[in-house]
Design an enzyme around this catalytic site. Structure first.
Site, PDB file in Angstrom:
ATOM      1  CG  HIS A 136      76.495  18.739  37.872  1.00 17.64           C
ATOM      2  ND1 HIS A 136      76.539  20.087  37.819  1.00 17.64           N
ATOM      3  CD2 HIS A 136      75.262  18.390  37.476  1.00 17.64           C
ATOM      4  CE1 HIS A 136      75.384  20.551  37.411  1.00 17.64           C
ATOM      5  NE2 HIS A 136      74.588  19.557  37.200  1.00 17.64           N
ATOM      6  CE  LYS A 161      70.951  21.357  37.472  1.00 18.79           C
ATOM      7  NZ  LYS A 161      70.422  21.365  36.106  1.00 18.79           N
TER       8      LYS A 161
END
Ligand SMILES: O=C1C[C@@](O)(C(=O)O)C[C@@H](O)[C@@H]1O
Length: 239
Positions: A136, A161
Protein backbone atom coordinates in the site's frame (compact mmCIF):
# COMPACT_ATOMS: atom_id res chain seq x y z
CA UNK A 1 -10.25 -17.05 -9.95
CA UNK A 2 -9.91 -15.85 -6.37
CA UNK A 3 -11.53 -18.02 -3.71
CA UNK A 4 -11.63 -17.25 0.02
CA UNK A 5 -13.58 -19.85 1.96
CA UNK A 6 -16.84 -20.30 0.11
CA UNK A 7 -16.61 -16.87 -1.54
CA UNK A 8 -15.58 -16.95 -5.15
CA UNK A 9 -14.94 -14.26 -7.74
CA UNK A 10 -16.48 -14.91 -11.14
CA UNK A 11 -15.87 -13.42 -14.57
CA UNK A 12 -18.84 -11.12 -13.90
CA UNK A 13 -18.46 -10.18 -10.27
CA UNK A 14 -15.55 -9.65 -7.87
CA UNK A 15 -15.71 -10.81 -4.27
CA UNK A 16 -17.25 -8.03 -2.15
CA UNK A 17 -15.42 -7.47 1.13
CA UNK A 18 -15.92 -5.16 4.05
CA UNK A 19 -13.79 -4.32 7.07
CA UNK A 20 -14.44 -4.44 10.79
CA UNK A 21 -12.82 -1.27 12.16
CA UNK A 22 -13.86 -1.54 15.81
CA UNK A 23 -11.78 0.31 18.41
CA UNK A 24 -13.33 -1.35 21.47
CA UNK A 25 -15.21 -4.53 22.27
CA UNK A 26 -18.65 -2.90 22.20
CA UNK A 27 -18.00 -1.65 18.66
CA UNK A 28 -16.58 -5.03 17.74
CA UNK A 29 -19.76 -6.85 18.76
CA UNK A 30 -21.93 -4.35 16.92
CA UNK A 31 -19.82 -4.48 13.74
CA UNK A 32 -19.76 -8.28 13.70
CA UNK A 33 -23.56 -8.29 13.83
CA UNK A 34 -23.73 -5.77 10.97
CA UNK A 35 -21.17 -7.73 8.97
CA UNK A 36 -23.15 -10.95 9.35
CA UNK A 37 -26.31 -9.28 8.08
CA UNK A 38 -24.53 -7.34 5.31
CA UNK A 39 -24.19 -8.00 1.59
CA UNK A 40 -20.44 -8.67 1.91
CA UNK A 41 -19.08 -12.07 0.86
CA UNK A 42 -15.95 -11.77 2.98
CA UNK A 43 -15.21 -9.89 6.21
CA UNK A 44 -11.79 -8.42 6.91
CA UNK A 45 -10.89 -7.78 10.53
CA UNK A 46 -8.56 -4.77 10.60
CA UNK A 47 -7.01 -5.61 13.91
CA UNK A 48 -4.79 -2.49 13.91
CA UNK A 49 -7.87 -0.38 14.74
CA UNK A 50 -8.33 -2.28 18.00
CA UNK A 51 -4.62 -2.63 18.74
CA UNK A 52 -4.35 1.16 18.67
CA UNK A 53 -6.60 1.22 21.76
CA UNK A 54 -6.17 -2.08 23.60
CA UNK A 55 -4.34 -5.43 23.55
CA UNK A 56 -5.86 -8.39 21.72
CA UNK A 57 -5.63 -11.93 23.09
CA UNK A 58 -6.26 -15.41 21.74
CA UNK A 59 -9.74 -15.68 23.31
CA UNK A 60 -10.89 -12.56 21.48
CA UNK A 61 -9.44 -13.74 18.17
CA UNK A 62 -11.28 -17.06 18.55
CA UNK A 63 -14.47 -15.28 19.55
CA UNK A 64 -14.39 -13.08 16.46
CA UNK A 65 -13.79 -16.02 14.15
CA UNK A 66 -16.65 -17.96 15.73
CA UNK A 67 -19.11 -15.06 15.72
CA UNK A 68 -18.69 -14.00 12.11
CA UNK A 69 -20.55 -16.38 9.80
CA UNK A 70 -18.68 -15.45 6.60
CA UNK A 71 -15.11 -16.16 5.44
CA UNK A 72 -12.63 -13.83 7.09
CA UNK A 73 -9.35 -12.07 6.33
CA UNK A 74 -7.06 -11.17 9.23
CA UNK A 75 -5.20 -7.91 8.61
CA UNK A 76 -2.82 -5.81 10.67
CA UNK A 77 -2.26 -2.80 8.43
CA UNK A 78 0.88 -1.19 9.78
CA UNK A 79 1.26 2.56 10.25
CA UNK A 80 3.72 2.99 7.36
CA UNK A 81 1.13 1.56 4.94
CA UNK A 82 -1.85 3.57 6.20
CA UNK A 83 -2.81 1.51 9.26
CA UNK A 84 -3.28 2.58 12.87
CA UNK A 85 -0.60 0.57 14.64
CA UNK A 86 3.15 0.33 14.09
CA UNK A 87 4.92 -2.90 13.19
CA UNK A 88 6.24 -5.15 15.96
CA UNK A 89 7.65 -8.41 14.59
CA UNK A 90 7.12 -10.55 17.68
CA UNK A 91 3.55 -9.41 18.24
CA UNK A 92 2.76 -9.65 14.53
CA UNK A 93 3.92 -13.27 14.37
CA UNK A 94 2.01 -14.15 17.53
CA UNK A 95 -1.31 -12.60 16.52
CA UNK A 96 -1.22 -13.95 12.95
CA UNK A 97 -0.44 -17.44 14.24
CA UNK A 98 -3.43 -17.21 16.57
CA UNK A 99 -5.60 -16.12 13.64
CA UNK A 100 -4.43 -19.07 11.55
CA UNK A 101 -5.22 -21.46 14.39
CA UNK A 102 -8.59 -19.80 15.02
CA UNK A 103 -9.68 -20.62 11.47
CA UNK A 104 -9.37 -17.35 9.55
CA UNK A 105 -9.62 -18.28 5.87
CA UNK A 106 -7.06 -15.68 4.75
CA UNK A 107 -4.32 -13.48 6.15
CA UNK A 108 -2.94 -10.26 4.68
CA UNK A 109 0.80 -9.78 5.10
CA UNK A 110 2.57 -6.67 3.82
CA UNK A 111 5.47 -7.39 1.46
CA UNK A 112 7.81 -5.37 3.66
CA UNK A 113 7.54 -7.92 6.50
CA UNK A 114 7.28 -11.14 4.51
CA UNK A 115 10.95 -12.05 4.89
CA UNK A 116 10.53 -12.05 8.67
CA UNK A 117 7.40 -14.22 8.57
CA UNK A 118 8.60 -17.58 7.26
CA UNK A 119 7.12 -19.56 10.21
CA UNK A 120 3.78 -17.89 9.56
CA UNK A 121 3.83 -18.84 5.90
CA UNK A 122 4.54 -22.46 6.86
CA UNK A 123 1.67 -22.47 9.37
CA UNK A 124 -0.65 -20.89 6.80
CA UNK A 125 0.19 -23.65 4.29
CA UNK A 126 -0.43 -26.35 6.90
CA UNK A 127 -3.84 -24.89 7.74
CA UNK A 128 -4.70 -24.13 4.10
CA UNK A 129 -5.03 -20.42 4.84
CA UNK A 130 -4.89 -18.12 1.81
CA UNK A 131 -1.92 -15.76 2.07
CA UNK A 132 -2.47 -12.33 0.55
CA UNK A 133 0.78 -10.45 0.00
CA UNK A 134 0.07 -6.73 -0.03
CA UNK A 135 1.60 -3.37 -0.78
CA UNK A 136 0.00 0.00 0.00
CA UNK A 137 1.07 3.54 -0.59
CA UNK A 138 -1.23 5.87 1.38
CA UNK A 139 -0.04 9.07 -0.33
CA UNK A 140 0.62 8.36 -3.98
CA UNK A 141 0.88 5.87 -6.82
CA UNK A 142 4.63 5.34 -7.07
CA UNK A 143 6.43 5.56 -10.40
CA UNK A 144 8.06 2.19 -9.81
CA UNK A 145 4.69 0.45 -9.56
CA UNK A 146 5.86 -2.53 -11.60
CA UNK A 147 8.72 -3.22 -9.18
CA UNK A 148 6.16 -3.67 -6.39
CA UNK A 149 4.05 -6.02 -8.52
CA UNK A 150 7.18 -8.01 -9.46
CA UNK A 151 8.25 -8.31 -5.84
CA UNK A 152 4.83 -9.57 -4.74
CA UNK A 153 4.31 -11.96 -7.64
CA UNK A 154 7.67 -13.61 -6.96
CA UNK A 155 7.00 -13.84 -3.19
CA UNK A 156 5.67 -17.02 -1.53
CA UNK A 157 2.07 -15.73 -1.39
CA UNK A 158 -1.17 -17.00 -2.96
CA UNK A 159 -2.76 -13.68 -3.87
CA UNK A 160 -1.24 -10.29 -4.72
CA UNK A 161 -2.83 -7.04 -3.52
CA UNK A 162 -1.73 -3.52 -4.43
CA UNK A 163 -3.53 -0.42 -3.17
CA UNK A 164 -2.08 3.00 -3.93
CA UNK A 165 -3.42 6.51 -3.46
CA UNK A 166 -4.46 8.23 -6.68
CA UNK A 167 -3.85 11.97 -6.86
CA UNK A 168 -5.26 12.29 -10.36
CA UNK A 169 -7.00 10.30 -13.07
CA UNK A 170 -3.65 9.43 -14.66
CA UNK A 171 -2.68 7.58 -11.45
CA UNK A 172 -5.86 5.51 -11.66
CA UNK A 173 -5.26 4.73 -15.32
CA UNK A 174 -1.66 3.73 -14.65
CA UNK A 175 -2.60 1.39 -11.81
CA UNK A 176 -5.31 -0.17 -13.94
CA UNK A 177 -3.03 -0.60 -16.97
CA UNK A 178 -0.36 -2.27 -14.88
CA UNK A 179 -2.99 -4.45 -13.13
CA UNK A 180 -4.44 -5.63 -16.43
CA UNK A 181 -0.99 -6.41 -17.72
CA UNK A 182 -0.04 -8.58 -14.74
CA UNK A 183 -3.48 -10.23 -14.55
CA UNK A 184 -3.08 -11.32 -18.17
CA UNK A 185 0.35 -12.86 -17.63
CA UNK A 186 0.32 -14.18 -14.08
CA UNK A 187 -1.55 -17.11 -12.61
CA UNK A 188 -1.93 -15.76 -9.06
CA UNK A 189 -5.16 -13.85 -8.41
CA UNK A 190 -4.78 -10.09 -8.12
CA UNK A 191 -6.55 -7.42 -6.05
CA UNK A 192 -5.90 -3.75 -6.77
CA UNK A 193 -7.56 -0.47 -5.99
CA UNK A 194 -6.76 3.22 -6.28
CA UNK A 195 -7.44 4.88 -2.92
CA UNK A 196 -8.89 8.37 -2.53
CA UNK A 197 -11.93 9.99 -4.13
CA UNK A 198 -10.31 10.19 -7.57
CA UNK A 199 -9.71 6.45 -7.41
CA UNK A 200 -13.24 5.51 -6.44
CA UNK A 201 -14.16 4.23 -9.91
CA UNK A 202 -11.44 1.58 -9.59
CA UNK A 203 -13.57 -0.06 -6.89
CA UNK A 204 -16.41 -0.53 -9.38
CA UNK A 205 -14.55 -1.26 -12.60
CA UNK A 206 -11.53 -3.11 -11.16
CA UNK A 207 -12.56 -6.55 -12.40
CA UNK A 208 -12.11 -5.33 -15.97
CA UNK A 209 -8.46 -4.72 -15.10
CA UNK A 210 -7.96 -8.01 -13.29
CA UNK A 211 -8.88 -7.09 -9.70
CA UNK A 212 -10.94 -9.88 -8.17
CA UNK A 213 -11.98 -8.33 -4.85
CA UNK A 214 -13.34 -4.93 -3.87
CA UNK A 215 -13.94 -3.31 -0.47
CA UNK A 216 -17.01 -1.33 0.63
CA UNK A 217 -17.39 0.52 3.94
CA UNK A 218 -19.44 -1.14 6.70
CA UNK A 219 -19.45 1.61 9.35
CA UNK A 220 -16.24 3.53 8.62
CA UNK A 221 -14.21 3.40 5.44
CA UNK A 222 -11.04 1.39 6.14
CA UNK A 223 -9.32 3.34 3.35
CA UNK A 224 -10.11 6.64 1.62
CA UNK A 225 -12.48 6.46 -1.32
CA UNK A 226 -14.44 3.35 -0.35
CA UNK A 227 -18.12 3.45 -1.29
CA UNK A 228 -20.72 2.43 1.28
CA UNK A 229 -20.99 -1.35 1.24
CA UNK A 230 -24.72 -1.25 0.43
CA UNK A 231 -24.08 0.98 -2.63
CA UNK A 232 -21.23 -1.22 -3.81
CA UNK A 233 -23.36 -4.36 -3.50
CA UNK A 234 -26.26 -2.65 -5.28
CA UNK A 235 -23.96 -1.76 -8.16
CA UNK A 236 -22.90 -5.37 -8.63
CA UNK A 237 -26.45 -6.69 -8.37
CA UNK A 238 -27.58 -4.44 -11.21
CA UNK A 239 -24.54 -4.58 -13.54
O1 LIG B 1 -5.80 -3.61 1.52
C1 LIG B 1 -6.93 -3.25 1.72
C2 LIG B 1 -7.62 -2.43 0.75
C3 LIG B 1 -8.01 -1.13 1.36
O2 LIG B 1 -6.85 -0.37 1.59
C4 LIG B 1 -8.87 -0.35 0.35
O3 LIG B 1 -8.34 0.56 -0.26
O4 LIG B 1 -10.05 -0.68 0.19
C5 LIG B 1 -8.78 -1.36 2.65
C6 LIG B 1 -8.02 -2.21 3.63
O5 LIG B 1 -8.80 -2.44 4.79
C7 LIG B 1 -7.63 -3.50 3.00
O6 LIG B 1 -6.82 -4.23 3.87
Amino acid sequence: MLKIGNAQATAKRPIIATSITAQNVTELLAQMKLANASAADVIEWRIDYLLAKQPVDSALIRQVRQTVIKPMIFTWRTATEGGLFGFNAKMYRKLYLLAIKAGFEAIDIEAAWLFEMTPLLTAARQHRVVVIGSYHHPKRTPNDLRAHFDKLFSAPVDVVKVATFANDAADVDRLQTVSADYAAHQVKPLITMAMGSVGQRSRLEGLRYGSELTFGALVNASAPGQLALADLAKHFSTH
